[in-house]
Enzyme design. Structure first.
Site, PDB file in Angstrom:
ATOM      1  CB  THR A   1      -0.880  -0.036   1.272  1.00 48.00           C
ATOM      2  OG1 THR A   1      -1.862  -1.050   1.100  1.00 48.00           O
ATOM      3  CG2 THR A   1      -1.560   1.284   1.569  1.00 48.00           C
TER       4      THR A   1
ATOM      5  NE  ARG B   1     -10.427  -5.596   3.484  1.00 45.49           N
ATOM      6  CZ  ARG B   1      -9.313  -4.894   3.541  1.00 45.49           C
ATOM      7  NH1 ARG B   1      -8.855  -4.276   2.487  1.00 45.49           N
ATOM      8  NH2 ARG B   1      -8.637  -4.804   4.664  1.00 45.49           N
TER       9      ARG B   1
ATOM     10  N   GLY C   1     -11.236  -1.440   3.014  1.00 43.76           N
ATOM     11  CA  GLY C   1     -10.314  -1.377   4.149  1.00 43.76           C
ATOM     12  C   GLY C   1     -10.171   0.028   4.694  1.00 43.76           C
ATOM     13  CG  ASP C   2      -6.543   0.824   6.621  1.00 44.85           C
ATOM     14  OD1 ASP C   2      -6.500  -0.309   6.102  1.00 44.85           O
ATOM     15  OD2 ASP C   2      -5.586   1.617   6.599  1.00 44.85           O
TER      16      ASP C   2
ATOM     17  CB  THR D   1       0.375   0.717   5.335  1.00 46.78           C
ATOM     18  OG1 THR D   1       0.537  -0.572   4.738  1.00 46.78           O
ATOM     19  CG2 THR D   1       1.672   1.084   6.039  1.00 46.78           C
TER      20      THR D   1
ATOM     21  N   GLY E   1      -6.110  -3.933   7.528  1.00 45.37           N
ATOM     22  CA  GLY E   1      -7.138  -2.892   7.490  1.00 45.37           C
ATOM     23  C   GLY E   1      -8.205  -3.049   8.558  1.00 45.37           C
TER      24      GLY E   1
HETATM   25  N1  ASP Z   1      -4.444  -1.349   4.869  1.00 45.83           N
HETATM   26  C1  ASP Z   1      -4.692  -1.922   3.573  1.00 45.83           C
HETATM   27  C2  ASP Z   1      -6.042  -2.583   3.575  1.00 45.83           C
HETATM   28  O1  ASP Z   1      -6.351  -3.258   4.521  1.00 45.83           O
HETATM   29  C3  ASP Z   1      -3.664  -2.934   3.167  1.00 45.83           C
HETATM   30  C4  ASP Z   1      -2.219  -2.550   3.444  1.00 45.83           C
HETATM   31  O2  ASP Z   1      -1.935  -1.482   3.943  1.00 45.83           O
HETATM   32  O3  ASP Z   1      -1.330  -3.351   3.123  1.00 45.83           O
HETATM   33  O4  ASP Z   1      -6.759  -2.472   2.613  1.00 45.83           O
END
Ligand code: ASP
Length: 301
Positions: free
Chosen positions: A170, A198, A200-201, A221, A224
């Site tokens: 990310t 889905r 994520g954060d 990162t 998430g």
């Molecule tokens: N945080 C990201 C997610 O969960 C993935 C990552 O940062 O590697 O989508």
């Protein structure tokens, strides 16, 4: 908290810090250096010309979205169904203006789409087909979804049953500009093998991204779901406000993510004075930084 006089425009030294993901594979660390340097430099060009932190973080993140070695834009990990679904967010810390997109296909630079959402001043988060329709309406070119899928990710997807579904790469950036404005942005393809739909954060303000020019900014990162559980970005800025030490705040935030969130990850931070910090609980998180005291971007991994 700084007084308005302390935050007077002439007192700010611009700085940018970028990351390439807490899940990045340590055996490939050399592969990340050129991209990290290029991203820091792209953001730095904006800042050193007197440009805005928001433009700097958007430019830096676009470089990494275009680099197929990172899990953002082209080169993103694939969903369970072998498709690419992108999340991104961006925030400017003076007026807490923010924009985000989630589960987006057909857009090569979701950070720019998130920026356009910010500019609507009306909405914060657009998802899926609605986000793509909005992209069309503001003139962001649509791309063929297949062009976002690299051979490498196709191969990893095929091998996924045999490997652990590694998080990877990310991207994010945080910057302070000459006027004392802090901005942050994050962009991702999510987690390998995630269910379609889905989110994520990285699409959620306060979780993957946050900026408040009176405190600082953060891009996160990692896992998430864990990041969302502890509202990682916002909590990290609270620690920064209390501790007034970016590295320490980042470290305490990571402890929180591991202990309370029951997940792994990392973050980059810049405070209102332009001091940068970072921490991760994972073996590698590529980081690069650029400020007036450096002749060229410095990689910190
Ligand atoms: N945080 C990201 C997610 O969960 C993935 C990552 O940062 O590697 O989508």
């Amino acid at each position: 908290m700084p007084s308005p006089a302390e935050r007077a425009p002439a007192t700010r030294v611009p700085t940018i810090i970028v990351h390439g993901g807490a899940g990045a594979d340590p055996s490939e660390s050399h592969e990340f250096r050129p991209g990290m340097r290029a991203a820091a430099l792209a953001g730095w060009r904006v800042l050193s010309a007197g440009g805005a932190a928001l433009d700097a973080v958007e430019s830096a993140v676009r470089v990494l979205e275009d680099d197929p070695r990172f899990n953002a834009g082209r080169g993103s990990v694939l969903t369970r169904d072998g498709t690419v679904e992108l999340d991104a967010s961006i925030m400017e810390g003076d007026r807490l203006q923010c924009g985000a997109v989630a589960a987006v296909t057909r857009v090569a630079n979701p950070v720019t789409l998130a920026r356009r959402v910010l500019e609507t001043r009306r909405h914060v988060l657009l998802v899926g087909d609605g986000a793509v329709a909005f992209a069309r309406s503001v003139g962001i070119p649509e791309c063929d979804p297949a062009s976002l899928v690299t051979d490498r990710q196709r191969q990893r997807h095929a091998e996924r049953a045999a490997r652990s579904a590694a998080l990877g790469g990310t991207v994010g950036a945080v910057a302070l500009d000459r006027n004392g404005t802090v901005a942050a942005a994050t962009s991702t393809g999510g987690t390998a093998g995630q269910l379609p739909g889905r989110v994520g954060d990285s699409a959620l303000i306060g979780c993957g991204t946050y900026a408040d020019s009176s405190i600082g900014g953060v891009s996160c990162t990692g896992d998430g779901e864990a990041i969302i559980r502890v509202v990682f970005g916002c909590r990290a800025l609270h620690y920064l406000k209390d501790a007034d030490d970016p590295d320490y705040a980042a470290k305490v935030a990571v402890d929180l993510l591991v202990e309370e969130g029951r997940g792994h990850g990392g973050l980059i931070v810049i405070d209102w004075r332009g001091r940068a910090g970072y921490a991760t609980s994972t073996p590698l998180m590529p980081v690069a930084i650029m400020s007036p005291t450096l002749a060229e971007p410095r990689t910190l991994f």
